[in-house]
Motif scaffolding. Sequence first.
Motif, PDB file in Angstrom:
ATOM      1  N   VAL A  50       7.536  19.175  -2.116  1.00 22.69           N
ATOM      2  CA  VAL A  50       6.815  18.898  -3.365  1.00 22.69           C
ATOM      3  C   VAL A  50       5.492  19.647  -3.354  1.00 22.69           C
ATOM      4  N   GLU A  51       5.311  20.488  -4.356  1.00 20.24           N
ATOM      5  CA  GLU A  51       4.064  21.240  -4.508  1.00 20.24           C
ATOM      6  C   GLU A  51       3.088  20.417  -5.336  1.00 20.24           C
ATOM      7  N   VAL A  52       1.919  20.098  -4.753  1.00 23.49           N
ATOM      8  CA  VAL A  52       0.913  19.273  -5.412  1.00 23.49           C
ATOM      9  C   VAL A  52      -0.211  20.178  -5.907  1.00 23.49           C
ATOM     10  N   PRO A  53      -0.483  20.218  -7.218  1.00 21.89           N
ATOM     11  CA  PRO A  53      -1.553  21.072  -7.739  1.00 21.89           C
ATOM     12  C   PRO A  53      -2.899  20.746  -7.094  1.00 21.89           C
ATOM     13  N   GLY A  54      -3.631  21.786  -6.716  1.00 20.33           N
ATOM     14  CA  GLY A  54      -4.949  21.610  -6.120  1.00 20.33           C
ATOM     15  C   GLY A  54      -4.937  21.425  -4.627  1.00 20.33           C
ATOM     16  N   VAL A  55      -3.744  21.214  -4.050  1.00 22.03           N
ATOM     17  CA  VAL A  55      -3.618  21.059  -2.591  1.00 22.03           C
ATOM     18  C   VAL A  55      -2.925  22.317  -2.073  1.00 22.03           C
ATOM     19  N   GLY A  56      -3.710  23.234  -1.546  1.00 23.35           N
ATOM     20  CA  GLY A  56      -3.164  24.538  -1.192  1.00 23.35           C
ATOM     21  C   GLY A  56      -2.618  24.614   0.204  1.00 23.35           C
ATOM     22  N   SER A  57      -1.843  23.637   0.612  1.00 26.76           N
ATOM     23  CA  SER A  57      -1.303  23.619   1.974  1.00 26.76           C
ATOM     24  C   SER A  57       0.207  23.829   1.992  1.00 26.76           C
ATOM     25  N   ALA A  93       0.842  -1.196   0.000  1.00 28.92           N
ATOM     26  CA  ALA A  93       0.000   0.000   0.000  1.00 28.92           C
ATOM     27  C   ALA A  93       0.878   1.247   0.000  1.00 28.92           C
ATOM     28  N   ASN A  94       0.405   2.311  -0.661  1.00 30.10           N
ATOM     29  CA  ASN A  94       1.230   3.514  -0.774  1.00 30.10           C
ATOM     30  C   ASN A  94       0.343   4.728  -1.016  1.00 30.10           C
ATOM     31  N   ASN A  95       0.846   5.875  -0.594  1.00 30.29           N
ATOM     32  CA  ASN A  95       0.248   7.158  -0.935  1.00 30.29           C
ATOM     33  C   ASN A  95       1.153   7.842  -1.947  1.00 30.29           C
ATOM     34  N   LEU A  96       0.601   8.152  -3.118  1.00 33.52           N
ATOM     35  CA  LEU A  96       1.387   8.753  -4.192  1.00 33.52           C
ATOM     36  C   LEU A  96       0.842  10.135  -4.517  1.00 33.52           C
ATOM     37  N   PHE A  97       1.741  11.118  -4.527  1.00 38.54           N
ATOM     38  CA  PHE A  97       1.360  12.507  -4.795  1.00 38.54           C
ATOM     39  C   PHE A  97       2.130  12.987  -6.025  1.00 38.54           C
ATOM     40  N   ASP A  98       1.396  13.335  -7.089  1.00 43.08           N
ATOM     41  CA  ASP A  98       2.021  13.902  -8.285  1.00 43.08           C
ATOM     42  C   ASP A  98       2.198  15.396  -8.087  1.00 43.08           C
ATOM     43  N   GLY A  99       3.424  15.867  -8.308  1.00 39.33           N
ATOM     44  CA  GLY A  99       3.655  17.289  -8.102  1.00 39.33           C
ATOM     45  C   GLY A  99       4.923  17.776  -8.756  1.00 39.33           C
ATOM     46  N   VAL A 100       5.357  18.936  -8.296  1.00 39.23           N
ATOM     47  CA  VAL A 100       6.551  19.592  -8.836  1.00 39.23           C
ATOM     48  C   VAL A 100       7.508  19.853  -7.673  1.00 39.23           C
ATOM     49  N   LEU A 101       8.760  19.562  -7.875  1.00 37.62           N
ATOM     50  CA  LEU A 101       9.752  19.740  -6.819  1.00 37.62           C
ATOM     51  C   LEU A 101      10.061  21.223  -6.610  1.00 37.62           C
ATOM     52  N   ARG A 102       9.968  21.652  -5.359  1.00 39.87           N
ATOM     53  CA  ARG A 102      10.326  23.017  -4.977  1.00 39.87           C
ATOM     54  C   ARG A 102      11.395  22.952  -3.889  1.00 39.87           C
ATOM     55  N   GLY A 147      -8.957  17.480   0.199  1.00 35.64           N
ATOM     56  CA  GLY A 147      -9.375  18.283  -0.941  1.00 35.64           C
ATOM     57  C   GLY A 147      -8.248  18.474  -1.947  1.00 35.64           C
ATOM     58  N   GLY A 148      -8.569  18.272  -3.234  1.00 34.27           N
ATOM     59  CA  GLY A 148      -7.568  18.415  -4.290  1.00 34.27           C
ATOM     60  C   GLY A 148      -6.934  17.109  -4.697  1.00 34.27           C
ATOM     61  N   LEU A 149      -7.126  16.040  -3.929  1.00 34.23           N
ATOM     62  CA  LEU A 149      -6.563  14.728  -4.262  1.00 34.23           C
ATOM     63  C   LEU A 149      -7.669  13.800  -4.733  1.00 34.23           C
ATOM     64  N   THR A 150      -7.381  12.997  -5.751  1.00 32.59           N
ATOM     65  CA  THR A 150      -8.385  12.083  -6.295  1.00 32.59           C
ATOM     66  C   THR A 150      -8.491  10.795  -5.480  1.00 32.59           C
ATOM     67  N   ARG A 151      -7.447  10.486  -4.707  1.00 34.76           N
ATOM     68  CA  ARG A 151      -7.461   9.277  -3.883  1.00 34.76           C
ATOM     69  C   ARG A 151      -7.308   9.666  -2.416  1.00 34.76           C
ATOM     70  N   PRO A 161       9.111  17.535 -12.515  1.00 40.65           N
ATOM     71  CA  PRO A 161       7.897  16.786 -12.150  1.00 40.65           C
ATOM     72  C   PRO A 161       8.305  15.521 -11.400  1.00 40.65           C
ATOM     73  N   VAL A 162       7.642  15.242 -10.294  1.00 43.13           N
ATOM     74  CA  VAL A 162       8.013  14.099  -9.461  1.00 43.13           C
ATOM     75  C   VAL A 162       6.769  13.419  -8.911  1.00 43.13           C
ATOM     76  N   VAL A 163       6.984  12.212  -8.383  1.00 39.65           N
ATOM     77  CA  VAL A 163       5.972  11.513  -7.590  1.00 39.65           C
ATOM     78  C   VAL A 163       6.540  11.375  -6.190  1.00 39.65           C
ATOM     79  N   LEU A 164       5.768  11.781  -5.197  1.00 43.89           N
ATOM     80  CA  LEU A 164       6.158  11.632  -3.804  1.00 43.89           C
ATOM     81  C   LEU A 164       5.457  10.395  -3.251  1.00 43.89           C
TER      82      LEU A 164
END
Length: 348
Positions: A249-256, A236-245, A311-315, A272-275
């Motif tokens: 990692v900045e994830v689009p749609g997740v304003g935290s 099992a895993n949590n995967l976040f698609d985003g951009v490295l800063r 909010g902002g994540l599909t899973r 572009p990365v996967v966390l």
Amino acid sequence: MTLLSVTGVSRRFGDVTALDDVSLDIVQGEFFALLGPSGCGKTTLLRVLAGFERPDTGTVTLDGADLLALPAHRRPVNLMFQSYALFPHMTVEKNIAYGLHREGLPKDEIRARVAGVLATIGLPGAAKRRPNQLSGGQRQRVALARAIVKRPRLLLLDEPLSALDKKVRAEMQLELKRLQHEVGITFVVVTHDQEEAMSLADRIAVFSEGRVEQVDAPVSLYRRPRTRFVADFVGANNLFDGVLRDGGVEVPGVGSGPLPCEPPGDLPAGSPVVLSVRPENVRFDDEGPLAGTVMDTSFFGGVSRVAVEVGGLTRPVELTVPGTAPADPGKPVRLSWNPDRAILIGPA
């Protein structure tokens, strides 16, 4: 020392590419697993090794000698079938001895080998029984005995435990590992069961669409997946698609703000990365960067699995906590993890 070397092997069936430039090295005495979903090519590779399929390109050597040049019946390789394929009209000892009789070995040697392998698998009193008088686990042991009694250099196992129930499967996983160490034969097992591969193998090759995604020891495979597929398929895993800063990692749609991770050594900011964060590494934290709502909790005896909608994540984000879950469905929570427990996979 490398026993088996597979180099650039490809196999196509019409428009379907079952194996796509596969290369592997398997060490003498190793328990090696080919892991992947149905249709990924792992069984096709097993059939190539056994001599039932001919690759379109590539080479396979055993101890430096060309294995593909030998017909199936002359290879120092044995295959244990998924169905066990025991002869129902023969006793256990005759099933085990069948291949030795075909080789024309002396009767005294056959009797000694059969008695020895029956003792090894823990069924010395079952020699005169027929397969229908045995349990599923016992039939599995007999099939294994028939495979190892010929003393092959390489033993291939195709989904060997799939016909067993969960409890017997767990027992036979330990038995297989014990037998492999005892007889000293190199085992190559095909499975789609992650837990089976992780518990049995010294190393695992993860397959996807005919290609090898990663070859590694089970712990390294779990902790350091190199591709998104491996991270998603193994455990099992949590995967976040985003951009490295610079801050994570900045994830689009997740304003935290950026999600925490260790600074990468070879990826520039803006990549572009996967966390990847395993559920056991996520924790409830009032100051955490992710805000969400508990969707569901599941209790598994010693631990609970909690699903949190963010909010902002599909899973949903999943986390594992000891004992019972400290939060009920509908409760707002915040989540965090230690940066060194988050794995960066890039590019996405």
